[in-house]
Design a protein around this motif. Structure first.
Motif, mmCIF file in Angstrom:
data_model
loop_
_atom_site.group_PDB
_atom_site.id
_atom_site.type_symbol
_atom_site.label_atom_id
_atom_site.label_comp_id
_atom_site.label_asym_id
_atom_site.label_seq_id
_atom_site.Cartn_x
_atom_site.Cartn_y
_atom_site.Cartn_z
ATOM 1 N N GLU A 45 37.957 -38.214 -22.208
ATOM 2 C CA GLU A 45 36.671 -38.825 -22.554
ATOM 3 C C GLU A 45 36.741 -40.341 -22.505
ATOM 4 N N THR A 46 37.865 -40.902 -22.937
ATOM 5 C CA THR A 46 38.037 -42.360 -22.895
ATOM 6 C C THR A 46 38.051 -42.848 -21.454
ATOM 7 N N MET A 47 38.764 -42.127 -20.574
ATOM 8 C CA MET A 47 38.807 -42.537 -19.168
ATOM 9 C C MET A 47 37.433 -42.414 -18.527
ATOM 10 N N GLN A 48 36.708 -41.408 -18.926
ATOM 11 C CA GLN A 48 35.334 -41.241 -18.436
ATOM 12 C C GLN A 48 34.486 -42.454 -18.830
ATOM 13 N N SER A 49 34.653 -42.912 -20.058
ATOM 14 C CA SER A 49 33.912 -44.085 -20.539
ATOM 15 C C SER A 49 34.323 -45.348 -19.788
ATOM 16 N N LEU A 50 35.626 -45.493 -19.531
ATOM 17 C CA LEU A 50 36.104 -46.661 -18.790
ATOM 18 C C LEU A 50 35.574 -46.650 -17.364
ATOM 19 N N ASN A 51 35.561 -45.469 -16.740
ATOM 20 C CA ASN A 51 34.996 -45.367 -15.388
ATOM 21 C C ASN A 51 33.502 -45.690 -15.381
ATOM 22 N N TYR A 52 32.817 -45.279 -16.451
ATOM 23 C CA TYR A 52 31.391 -45.587 -16.562
ATOM 24 C C TYR A 52 31.156 -47.098 -16.659
ATOM 25 N N GLU A 53 32.056 -47.790 -17.359
ATOM 26 C CA GLU A 53 31.950 -49.253 -17.443
ATOM 27 C C GLU A 53 31.994 -49.873 -16.047
ATOM 28 N N ALA A 54 32.862 -49.323 -15.193
ATOM 29 C CA ALA A 54 33.013 -49.872 -13.836
ATOM 30 C C ALA A 54 31.927 -49.375 -12.894
ATOM 31 N N GLY A 94 41.482 -46.351 -3.933
ATOM 32 C CA GLY A 94 40.226 -47.090 -3.873
ATOM 33 C C GLY A 94 39.256 -46.775 -4.990
ATOM 34 N N THR A 95 39.603 -45.846 -5.884
ATOM 35 C CA THR A 95 38.681 -45.449 -6.946
ATOM 36 C C THR A 95 38.717 -46.446 -8.102
ATOM 37 N N SER A 96 37.626 -46.503 -8.843
ATOM 38 C CA SER A 96 37.594 -47.354 -10.039
ATOM 39 C C SER A 96 38.683 -46.938 -11.014
ATOM 40 N N GLU A 97 38.864 -45.641 -11.167
ATOM 41 C CA GLU A 97 39.876 -45.131 -12.091
ATOM 42 C C GLU A 97 41.263 -45.674 -11.766
ATOM 43 N N SER A 98 41.638 -45.570 -10.512
ATOM 44 C CA SER A 98 42.958 -46.025 -10.098
ATOM 45 C C SER A 98 43.099 -47.531 -10.276
ATOM 46 N N GLY A 116 29.101 -47.366 -13.658
ATOM 47 C CA GLY A 116 27.735 -47.359 -14.188
ATOM 48 C C GLY A 116 27.223 -48.737 -14.523
ATOM 49 N N LYS A 117 28.066 -49.533 -15.185
ATOM 50 C CA LYS A 117 27.660 -50.872 -15.609
ATOM 51 C C LYS A 117 28.112 -51.966 -14.654
ATOM 52 N N LYS A 118 28.839 -51.565 -13.605
ATOM 53 C CA LYS A 118 29.245 -52.474 -12.521
ATOM 54 C C LYS A 118 30.160 -53.599 -12.992
ATOM 55 N N LYS A 119 31.030 -53.307 -13.945
ATOM 56 C CA LYS A 119 32.014 -54.290 -14.376
ATOM 57 C C LYS A 119 33.250 -54.191 -13.485
ATOM 58 N N GLU A 120 33.912 -55.319 -13.278
ATOM 59 C CA GLU A 120 35.132 -55.313 -12.487
ATOM 60 C C GLU A 120 36.203 -54.490 -13.194
ATOM 61 N N PRO A 121 36.938 -53.651 -12.449
ATOM 62 C CA PRO A 121 38.002 -52.860 -13.074
ATOM 63 C C PRO A 121 38.997 -53.704 -13.866
ATOM 64 N N SER A 122 39.283 -54.910 -13.388
ATOM 65 C CA SER A 122 40.222 -55.780 -14.103
ATOM 66 C C SER A 122 39.691 -56.169 -15.473
ATOM 67 N N ILE A 123 38.381 -56.388 -15.583
ATOM 68 C CA ILE A 123 37.760 -56.739 -16.867
ATOM 69 C C ILE A 123 37.749 -55.538 -17.800
ATOM 70 N N VAL A 124 37.448 -54.362 -17.247
ATOM 71 C CA VAL A 124 37.457 -53.126 -18.042
ATOM 72 C C VAL A 124 38.852 -52.898 -18.622
ATOM 73 N N ALA A 125 39.870 -53.076 -17.789
ATOM 74 C CA ALA A 125 41.250 -52.880 -18.238
ATOM 75 C C ALA A 125 41.631 -53.885 -19.316
ATOM 76 N N GLY A 179 45.618 -49.458 -12.600
ATOM 77 C CA GLY A 179 46.505 -50.424 -11.951
ATOM 78 C C GLY A 179 46.481 -51.767 -12.651
ATOM 79 N N ASN A 180 45.290 -52.182 -13.067
ATOM 80 C CA ASN A 180 45.171 -53.442 -13.794
ATOM 81 C C ASN A 180 45.780 -53.349 -15.191
ATOM 82 N N MET A 181 45.676 -52.176 -15.816
ATOM 83 C CA MET A 181 46.338 -52.011 -17.121
ATOM 84 C C MET A 181 47.853 -52.154 -16.976
ATOM 85 N N VAL A 182 48.407 -51.513 -15.955
ATOM 86 C CA VAL A 182 49.844 -51.618 -15.721
ATOM 87 C C VAL A 182 50.231 -53.073 -15.468
#
Length: 304
Positions: free
Chosen positions: A273-282, A41-45, A284-293, A49-52
């Motif tokens: 650090e990159t994953m931290q930034s991607l998680n921040y996009e989701a 359920g985490t943004s990271e996962s 912190g900035k409330k972007k959909e994980p699919s869009i971030v990926a 998942g969307n990248m895969v």
């Protein structure tokens, strides 16, 4: 009077109910040319998942379904064992060493990865891929202001200040055996002046607003950036490694041999650090994980 037709109907329905009970609720198993990806359920996962998913769709003609919000690593593992899920997008070495494998923690990241890769092949007929390049580990964290003022770079640097510091931490970690507070105190040789059990989601704000001096966070959490915090180096290597990889069922990799090489393109491409930034996009900035990926993969041309 015995009704054979009615008996067969009842027997068939009963068997269907029984068989459905063998799988996780809401999962019916993948169809032949469809790959099912499971995420936590985490943004990271869900970002991973969307990248895969996007990598598979980009490089193959296979269909992809995603099952989000699997409750834990245990649930992910069971879904794989049942065949309900073909690929789990985020598996952590330290978590599955203790959980799925029931083994003792290993502090050396390379050795931990070698063990899970070997054991998952032998025990479960699954391939544990090389790490994406990031580890979502425990980390002692302070404000950059405090770090600069007291010259804090490593956890050991906290020792001379520890009696005057307030530590905010997940309550479970305070009581955790092995890599919990007691083990930490023995390894580093000091304790904090006061400890405050908190929900993990609240520690970042508590550090940022000065209610806590030090908090135990997760290295890839986007809120570290959001609240301008600094992660201190675990210089005595107390915490087990939590390097992150995808895991795939071997039956699927054998049926679709084009998958393995394409998914390996993600290995080693995303540091902490990159994953931290991607998680921040989701987060912190409330972007959909699919869009971030999608944005990340397009930026890197799907690692072609």
């Amino acid at each position: 009077m015995f009704n054979s037709k009615r008996f067969l109907i009842v027997l068939t329905v009963s068997m269907m109910v029984f068989m459905s009970g063998c799988s996780l609720p809401g999962l019916s198993g993948p169809s032949r040319n469809t790959i099912v990806i499971g995420t936590l359920g985490t943004s990271e996962s869900q970002i991973m998942g969307n990248m895969v998913r996007l990598m598979i769709e980009h490089y193959t003609n296979l269909k992809v379904n995603t099952v989000n919000n699997l409750g834990s690593s245990t649930v992910q593992h069971q879904a794989m064992m049942n065949g309900d899920v073909d690929i789990t997008a985020t598996r952590y070495t330290g978590t599955d060493l203790a959980g799925a494998l029931g083994m003792k923690p290993v502090k050396e990241p390379k050795k931990a990865l070698e063990i899970v890769q070997r054991e998952f092949q032998e025990r479960y007929n699954q391939t544990w891929f090389d790490s994406y390049g990031f580890a979502n580990s425990y980390a002692f964290t302070v404000t950059k202001e405090l770090a600069n003022k007291e010259h804090l770079r490593t956890v050991s640097d906290l020792e001379k200040h520890a009696p005057d510091l307030k530590l905010g931490v997940d309550n479970a970690w305070l009581k955790q055996k092995g890599d919990g507070y007691e083990g930490f105190s023995q390894k580093y040789g000091f304790e904090f002046g006061k400890t405050f059990p908190m929900q993990i989601g609240l520690v970042y704000q508590a550090a940022a607003n000065g209610k806590m001096d030090v908090v135990l966070a997760y290295t890839t959490d986007g809120r570290i950036q959001s609240f301008d915090l600094k992660v201190l180096q675990d210089d005595k290597h107390f915490f087990p490694p939590y390097d992150t990889s995808l895991v795939a069922r071997n039956e699927v990799l054998e049926e679709h041999p084009e998958l393995k090489g394409k998914l390996q393109k993600l290995s080693g491409k995303i540091d902490t650090e990159t994953m931290q930034s991607l998680n921040y996009e989701a987060d912190g900035k409330k972007k959909e994980p699919s869009i971030v990926a999608k944005n990340f993969l397009e930026k890197h041309n799907y690692f072609e």
